[in-house]
Design a protein around this motif. Sequence first.
Motif, PDB file in Angstrom:
ATOM      1  N   SER A 106       0.940  -1.271  -0.144  1.00  0.00           N
ATOM      2  CA  SER A 106      -0.027  -0.113   0.103  1.00  0.00           C
ATOM      3  C   SER A 106       0.761   1.326  -0.059  1.00  0.00           C
ATOM      4  O   SER A 106       1.955   1.234   0.511  1.00  0.00           O
ATOM      5  CB  SER A 106      -1.014   0.020   1.125  1.00  0.00           C
ATOM      6  OG  SER A 106      -0.395   0.943   2.145  1.00  0.00           O
ATOM      7  N   PRO A 107       0.443   2.387  -0.537  1.00  0.00           N
ATOM      8  CA  PRO A 107       1.190   3.650  -0.443  1.00  0.00           C
ATOM      9  C   PRO A 107       1.309   4.073   0.980  1.00  0.00           C
ATOM     10  O   PRO A 107       2.442   5.149   1.221  1.00  0.00           O
ATOM     11  CB  PRO A 107       0.251   4.522  -1.093  1.00  0.00           C
ATOM     12  CG  PRO A 107      -1.153   4.164  -1.307  1.00  0.00           C
ATOM     13  CD  PRO A 107      -0.827   2.283  -0.857  1.00  0.00           C
ATOM     14  N   VAL A 108       0.878   3.573   2.042  1.00  0.00           N
ATOM     15  CA  VAL A 108       1.043   4.339   3.345  1.00  0.00           C
ATOM     16  C   VAL A 108       1.875   3.081   4.211  1.00  0.00           C
ATOM     17  O   VAL A 108       1.780   3.074   5.235  1.00  0.00           O
ATOM     18  CB  VAL A 108      -0.199   4.523   4.186  1.00  0.00           C
ATOM     19  CG1 VAL A 108      -0.771   5.624   3.309  1.00  0.00           C
ATOM     20  CG2 VAL A 108      -1.127   3.304   4.185  1.00  0.00           C
ATOM     21  N   GLY A 109       2.359   1.914   3.531  1.00  0.00           N
ATOM     22  CA  GLY A 109       2.940   0.898   4.369  1.00  0.00           C
ATOM     23  C   GLY A 109       2.246  -0.285   4.600  1.00  0.00           C
ATOM     24  O   GLY A 109       1.008  -0.382   3.986  1.00  0.00           O
ATOM     25  N   THR A 110       2.539  -1.094   5.368  1.00  0.00           N
ATOM     26  CA  THR A 110       1.781  -2.376   5.745  1.00  0.00           C
ATOM     27  C   THR A 110       0.468  -1.999   6.088  1.00  0.00           C
ATOM     28  O   THR A 110       0.550  -1.559   7.216  1.00  0.00           O
ATOM     29  CB  THR A 110       2.743  -3.287   6.240  1.00  0.00           C
ATOM     30  OG1 THR A 110       3.856  -3.680   5.719  1.00  0.00           O
ATOM     31  CG2 THR A 110       1.819  -4.644   6.583  1.00  0.00           C
ATOM     32  N   VAL A 111      -0.589  -2.601   5.881  1.00  0.00           N
ATOM     33  CA  VAL A 111      -2.081  -2.554   6.166  1.00  0.00           C
ATOM     34  C   VAL A 111      -2.499  -3.971   6.616  1.00  0.00           C
ATOM     35  O   VAL A 111      -2.222  -4.801   5.981  1.00  0.00           O
ATOM     36  CB  VAL A 111      -2.979  -1.929   5.030  1.00  0.00           C
ATOM     37  CG1 VAL A 111      -4.440  -1.920   5.542  1.00  0.00           C
ATOM     38  CG2 VAL A 111      -2.552  -0.701   4.541  1.00  0.00           C
ATOM     39  N   MET A 112      -2.905  -3.829   7.841  1.00  0.00           N
ATOM     40  CA  MET A 112      -3.417  -5.307   8.555  1.00  0.00           C
ATOM     41  C   MET A 112      -4.720  -5.743   7.908  1.00  0.00           C
ATOM     42  O   MET A 112      -5.561  -4.830   7.562  1.00  0.00           O
ATOM     43  CB  MET A 112      -3.476  -5.278  10.022  1.00  0.00           C
ATOM     44  CG  MET A 112      -1.993  -4.870  10.544  1.00  0.00           C
ATOM     45  SD  MET A 112      -0.472  -5.920   9.956  1.00  0.00           S
ATOM     46  CE  MET A 112      -1.248  -7.636  10.460  1.00  0.00           C
ATOM     47  N   PRO A 113      -5.094  -6.971   7.872  1.00  0.00           N
ATOM     48  CA  PRO A 113      -6.381  -7.291   7.138  1.00  0.00           C
ATOM     49  C   PRO A 113      -7.644  -7.085   8.378  1.00  0.00           C
ATOM     50  O   PRO A 113      -7.520  -7.208   9.378  1.00  0.00           O
ATOM     51  CB  PRO A 113      -6.178  -8.864   6.849  1.00  0.00           C
ATOM     52  CG  PRO A 113      -4.828  -9.278   8.013  1.00  0.00           C
ATOM     53  CD  PRO A 113      -4.151  -8.036   7.928  1.00  0.00           C
ATOM     54  N   HIS A 114      -8.690  -7.100   7.558  1.00  0.00           N
ATOM     55  CA  HIS A 114      -9.792  -6.929   8.175  1.00  0.00           C
ATOM     56  C   HIS A 114     -10.775  -8.030   8.003  1.00  0.00           C
ATOM     57  O   HIS A 114     -11.997  -8.266   8.577  1.00  0.00           O
ATOM     58  CB  HIS A 114     -10.569  -5.637   8.071  1.00  0.00           C
ATOM     59  CG  HIS A 114     -10.732  -5.273   6.724  1.00  0.00           C
ATOM     60  ND1 HIS A 114     -11.325  -5.996   5.614  1.00  0.00           N
ATOM     61  CD2 HIS A 114     -10.463  -4.028   5.907  1.00  0.00           C
ATOM     62  CE1 HIS A 114     -11.667  -5.440   4.573  1.00  0.00           C
ATOM     63  NE2 HIS A 114     -10.923  -4.264   4.775  1.00  0.00           N
ATOM     64  N   GLY A 115     -10.418  -8.911   6.939  1.00  0.00           N
ATOM     65  CA  GLY A 115     -11.284 -10.262   6.589  1.00  0.00           C
ATOM     66  C   GLY A 115     -12.519  -9.888   5.904  1.00  0.00           C
ATOM     67  O   GLY A 115     -13.308 -10.941   5.655  1.00  0.00           O
ATOM     68  N   ARG A 116     -12.752  -8.594   5.377  1.00  0.00           N
ATOM     69  CA  ARG A 116     -13.727  -8.374   4.507  1.00  0.00           C
ATOM     70  C   ARG A 116     -13.355  -8.160   2.861  1.00  0.00           C
ATOM     71  O   ARG A 116     -12.312  -8.226   2.664  1.00  0.00           O
ATOM     72  CB  ARG A 116     -14.388  -7.215   5.011  1.00  0.00           C
ATOM     73  CG  ARG A 116     -15.123  -7.175   6.367  1.00  0.00           C
ATOM     74  CD  ARG A 116     -15.589  -5.796   6.804  1.00  0.00           C
ATOM     75  NE  ARG A 116     -15.062  -4.668   6.539  1.00  0.00           N
ATOM     76  CZ  ARG A 116     -14.151  -4.251   7.567  1.00  0.00           C
ATOM     77  NH1 ARG A 116     -13.881  -4.557   8.708  1.00  0.00           N
ATOM     78  NH2 ARG A 116     -13.703  -2.987   7.165  1.00  0.00           N
ATOM     79  N   PRO A 117     -14.531  -8.274   2.183  1.00  0.00           N
ATOM     80  CA  PRO A 117     -14.146  -8.253   0.643  1.00  0.00           C
ATOM     81  C   PRO A 117     -13.511  -6.673   0.321  1.00  0.00           C
ATOM     82  O   PRO A 117     -14.337  -5.703   1.317  1.00  0.00           O
ATOM     83  CB  PRO A 117     -15.376  -8.447   0.093  1.00  0.00           C
ATOM     84  CG  PRO A 117     -16.239  -9.322   0.983  1.00  0.00           C
ATOM     85  CD  PRO A 117     -15.771  -8.948   2.284  1.00  0.00           C
TER      86      PRO A 117
END
Length: 161
Positions: A106-117
């Motif tokens: 991502s352009p803001v660094g690592t993003v943690m998952p939320h489990g949604r589509p």
Amino acid sequence: MQDEPDLREDDPSLSARARALIRIGTSGIAREDPEALARFFHPDFRFHAPDGSTLSREELWAYFAACRAAFDDFAVTRQQIFSDGGPHVAARTTFSALFVRPFTASPVGTVMPHGRPVFYKINKVFRYVPDGSLMEEWAQYDSRLFLERLGVALTLTLNKI
């Protein structure tokens, strides 16, 4: 999620180039077919991002790999393809998936998952060379909306002049 149907690579009303563009999204990109990617993308290929940055084909492939690593059921579909018969083709494309692992590209660094589509739509222009390989791609998409769909809370800070 989608307001128009996906084009199909087996649609005989589409040109061979349109069917190949659909196929590279569904198999080469979404399912990781390195040989297909190497045949489709010219070695000197350049991707032109909305922010003005440019990626080589290998850098773009690394982005696709990060998508496959973070998202289950990752899909790249085409809803419209436009061509005047020359070297340029335009397409409306959708990336969609289930966000289940950290997304490192991502352009803001690592993003943690939320489990949604999640999904985002991209408008692209492609330029092919005479041998049929893809030489350049220009993409326009809403990065802010994509980040929000990933669960990133964006805030606006105004500086006083």
